[in-house]
Write a protein that holds these residues in place. Structure first.
Motif, PDB file in Angstrom:
ATOM      1  N   VAL A  58       0.857  -1.205  -0.045  1.00  0.00           N
ATOM      2  CA  VAL A  58       0.018   0.113   0.009  1.00  0.00           C
ATOM      3  C   VAL A  58       0.970   1.155  -0.055  1.00  0.00           C
ATOM      4  O   VAL A  58       1.928   1.197   0.611  1.00  0.00           O
ATOM      5  N   ILE A  59       0.482   2.309  -0.816  1.00  0.00           N
ATOM      6  CA  ILE A  59       1.112   3.617  -0.648  1.00  0.00           C
ATOM      7  C   ILE A  59       0.383   4.633  -0.377  1.00  0.00           C
ATOM      8  O   ILE A  59      -0.969   4.499  -0.642  1.00  0.00           O
ATOM      9  N   VAL A  60       0.967   5.670   0.346  1.00  0.00           N
ATOM     10  CA  VAL A  60      -0.133   6.813   0.775  1.00  0.00           C
ATOM     11  C   VAL A  60      -0.601   7.517  -0.450  1.00  0.00           C
ATOM     12  O   VAL A  60      -1.914   8.126  -0.405  1.00  0.00           O
ATOM     13  N   ASP A  61      -0.007   7.366  -1.613  1.00  0.00           N
ATOM     14  CA  ASP A  61      -0.504   8.150  -2.962  1.00  0.00           C
ATOM     15  C   ASP A  61      -2.101   7.715  -3.260  1.00  0.00           C
ATOM     16  O   ASP A  61      -2.791   8.611  -3.851  1.00  0.00           O
ATOM     17  N   THR A  62      -2.103   6.309  -2.901  1.00  0.00           N
ATOM     18  CA  THR A  62      -3.622   5.941  -3.147  1.00  0.00           C
ATOM     19  C   THR A  62      -4.719   6.718  -2.572  1.00  0.00           C
ATOM     20  O   THR A  62      -5.802   6.704  -3.304  1.00  0.00           O
ATOM     21  N   MET A  63      -4.389   7.391  -1.582  1.00  0.00           N
ATOM     22  CA  MET A  63      -5.624   8.215  -1.158  1.00  0.00           C
ATOM     23  C   MET A  63      -6.128   9.301  -2.062  1.00  0.00           C
ATOM     24  O   MET A  63      -7.309   9.668  -1.929  1.00  0.00           O
ATOM     25  N   GLN A  64      -5.346   9.492  -3.013  1.00  0.00           N
ATOM     26  CA  GLN A  64      -5.821  10.676  -4.014  1.00  0.00           C
ATOM     27  C   GLN A  64      -6.739   9.805  -5.118  1.00  0.00           C
ATOM     28  O   GLN A  64      -7.506  10.478  -5.649  1.00  0.00           O
ATOM     29  N   ASN A  65      -6.656   8.265  -5.103  1.00  0.00           N
ATOM     30  CA  ASN A  65      -7.520   7.678  -5.960  1.00  0.00           C
ATOM     31  C   ASN A  65      -8.962   7.429  -5.301  1.00  0.00           C
ATOM     32  O   ASN A  65      -9.682   6.916  -6.319  1.00  0.00           O
ATOM     33  N   LEU A  66      -9.070   7.629  -4.199  1.00  0.00           N
ATOM     34  CA  LEU A  66     -10.349   7.425  -3.603  1.00  0.00           C
ATOM     35  C   LEU A  66     -11.571   8.080  -4.094  1.00  0.00           C
ATOM     36  O   LEU A  66     -12.524   7.658  -4.077  1.00  0.00           O
ATOM     37  N   ALA A  67     -11.350   9.529  -4.475  1.00  0.00           N
ATOM     38  CA  ALA A  67     -12.279  10.073  -5.036  1.00  0.00           C
ATOM     39  C   ALA A  67     -13.093   9.642  -6.358  1.00  0.00           C
ATOM     40  O   ALA A  67     -14.157   9.780  -6.295  1.00  0.00           O
ATOM     41  N   LEU A  68     -12.320   9.103  -7.057  1.00  0.00           N
ATOM     42  CA  LEU A  68     -12.981   8.375  -8.238  1.00  0.00           C
ATOM     43  C   LEU A  68     -13.880   7.347  -7.820  1.00  0.00           C
ATOM     44  O   LEU A  68     -14.906   7.150  -8.305  1.00  0.00           O
ATOM     45  N   LEU A  69     -13.551   6.436  -6.688  1.00  0.00           N
ATOM     46  CA  LEU A  69     -14.394   5.436  -6.335  1.00  0.00           C
ATOM     47  C   LEU A  69     -15.609   5.933  -5.815  1.00  0.00           C
ATOM     48  O   LEU A  69     -16.804   5.493  -5.783  1.00  0.00           O
ATOM     49  N   HIS A  70     -15.575   7.346  -5.060  1.00  0.00           N
ATOM     50  CA  HIS A  70     -16.625   7.782  -4.137  1.00  0.00           C
ATOM     51  C   HIS A  70     -17.701   8.247  -5.520  1.00  0.00           C
ATOM     52  O   HIS A  70     -18.845   8.156  -5.237  1.00  0.00           O
ATOM     53  N   TRP A  71     -17.006   8.684  -6.285  1.00  0.00           N
ATOM     54  CA  TRP A  71     -17.799   9.372  -7.542  1.00  0.00           C
ATOM     55  C   TRP A  71     -18.417   8.155  -8.380  1.00  0.00           C
ATOM     56  O   TRP A  71     -19.732   8.148  -8.708  1.00  0.00           O
ATOM     57  N   ALA A  72     -17.718   7.200  -8.371  1.00  0.00           N
ATOM     58  CA  ALA A  72     -18.434   5.771  -8.978  1.00  0.00           C
ATOM     59  C   ALA A  72     -19.626   5.458  -8.239  1.00  0.00           C
ATOM     60  O   ALA A  72     -20.664   4.959  -8.841  1.00  0.00           O
ATOM     61  N   HIS A  73     -19.524   5.386  -6.812  1.00  0.00           N
ATOM     62  CA  HIS A  73     -20.614   5.053  -6.173  1.00  0.00           C
ATOM     63  C   HIS A  73     -21.788   5.941  -6.443  1.00  0.00           C
ATOM     64  O   HIS A  73     -22.768   5.344  -6.514  1.00  0.00           O
ATOM     65  N   ARG A  74     -21.376   7.256  -6.452  1.00  0.00           N
ATOM     66  CA  ARG A  74     -22.541   8.096  -6.402  1.00  0.00           C
ATOM     67  C   ARG A  74     -23.238   7.898  -7.906  1.00  0.00           C
ATOM     68  O   ARG A  74     -24.352   8.171  -7.813  1.00  0.00           O
ATOM     69  N   GLU A  75     -22.503   7.698  -8.876  1.00  0.00           N
ATOM     70  CA  GLU A  75     -22.947   7.397 -10.035  1.00  0.00           C
ATOM     71  C   GLU A  75     -23.693   6.189 -10.452  1.00  0.00           C
ATOM     72  O   GLU A  75     -24.778   6.191 -11.203  1.00  0.00           O
ATOM     73  N   THR A  76     -23.470   5.279  -9.726  1.00  0.00           N
ATOM     74  CA  THR A  76     -23.804   3.691  -9.917  1.00  0.00           C
ATOM     75  C   THR A  76     -24.637   3.262  -8.784  1.00  0.00           C
ATOM     76  O   THR A  76     -25.602   2.357  -9.020  1.00  0.00           O
ATOM     77  N   GLY A  77     -24.453   3.727  -7.709  1.00  0.00           N
ATOM     78  CA  GLY A  77     -25.329   3.230  -6.483  1.00  0.00           C
ATOM     79  C   GLY A  77     -24.698   2.086  -5.923  1.00  0.00           C
ATOM     80  O   GLY A  77     -25.166   1.364  -5.170  1.00  0.00           O
TER      81      GLY A  77
END
Length: 281
Positions: A58-77
């Motif tokens: 795991v690397i700390v940089d991945t925290m910046q990728n979580l916004a994409l997952l949150h967006w995908a959750h809002r978009e698809t449920g």
């Protein structure tokens, strides 16, 4: 992010589909038993060394990728997108943020059992040091997660990490590339760490009550001031970017350069400092 931006700005369905595909590919690296997103896909190159290095990492940089997952959750449920984002954020907070609020760059889990093994560095000074861009990724990442989810636990994480970085910087206007280097005064600076941190600090300020918010706005303004005073390239007609003195990988000899991601977060920080609140996440 570019596909999300295109979708929101133009309504292009192909851009939306590409962004969702990117989120799905990121989700493939989520390890639900240990609740972390592996930083890289394992590939058998150089005699298998790459696979040995990346499996369970795991690397700390991945925290910046979580916004994409949150967006995908809002978009698809779909709940699995939100679970991966929240699970990874919680695991990162537990294992990559130390008790004194400094941070590891990477953390290794046993890829078979999910057992936490040890913290290490990849771009920092040492395994037990605090790489400034890594601390900045965490500040921005947790502030963004808090703004997206409303989870006060994530806001508190951003607050603690920001306070630690502020203390470690002392009177510096731009962060040293690693807060633990022996001779910090002569060591390379990292303008990208300052820019990322400034953008995250402004997100954090927007989550706080007015009295506390003023502290963070002042710190964010100080970071921008440091970048403008010592790293500003806008007066150089030959410059290929906005900020000098970016440390891509100082321990490998790559420092004092223009970094595209430093420029990106510098623009975000400037916009947030002027009161802009509409961003693609």
């Amino acid at each position: 992010m570019s596909c999300v931006a295109e979708w929101l700005l133009t309504g292009d369905r192909e851009a939306r589909d590409l962004a969702l595909e990117a989120a799905a590919r990121l989700l493939e690296r989520y390890r639900p038993d240990a609740r972390y997103i592996q930083a890289w896909n394992a590939r058998s190159i150089h005699g298998g060394i790459r696979s040995e290095f990346v499996n369970g990492r795991v690397i700390v940089d991945t925290m910046q990728n979580l916004a994409l997952l949150h967006w995908a959750h809002r978009e698809t449920g779909r709940g699995d997108f939100a679970e991966a984002a929240d699970g990874h954020a919680e695991t990162t907070l537990k294992h990559l943020v130390r008790a004194d609020d400094t941070s590891f760059h990477t953390f290794l889990f046993d890829p078979s059992s999910g057992k936490p093994l040890r913290g290490e560095t990849h771009q920092g000074y040492a395994d037990d040091s605090c790489w400034s861009r890594g601390q900045a990724w965490l500040i921005h990442g947790y502030a963004q997660c808090a703004a997206t989810t409303g989870n006060p636990h994530f806001a508190d994480a951003a607050r603690r990490l920001a306070a630690k970085a502020e203390a470690l910087m002392g009177d510096d206007g731009v962060p040293v590339w690693d807060y633990s280097v022996p001779d910090a005064k002569s060591a390379p600076r990292d303008s990208s760490a300052g820019a990322i941190m400034a953008a995250g600090i402004f997100i954090l300020a927007g989550l706080c009550e007015p009295e506390e918010a003023q502290r963070w706005y002042a710190f964010g303004d100080r970071l921008i001031g440091g970048l403008l005073d010592t790293c500003d390239l806008t007066g150089d007609p030959k410059a290929e970017g906005l900020l000098a003195h970016g440390a891509a990988h100082a321990s490998a000899g790559y420092s004092d350069a223009m970094l595209p991601y430093g420029d990106y977060y510098f623009m975000e920080a400037l916009m947030r400092s002027l009161g802009h609140t509409r961003f693609f996440w």
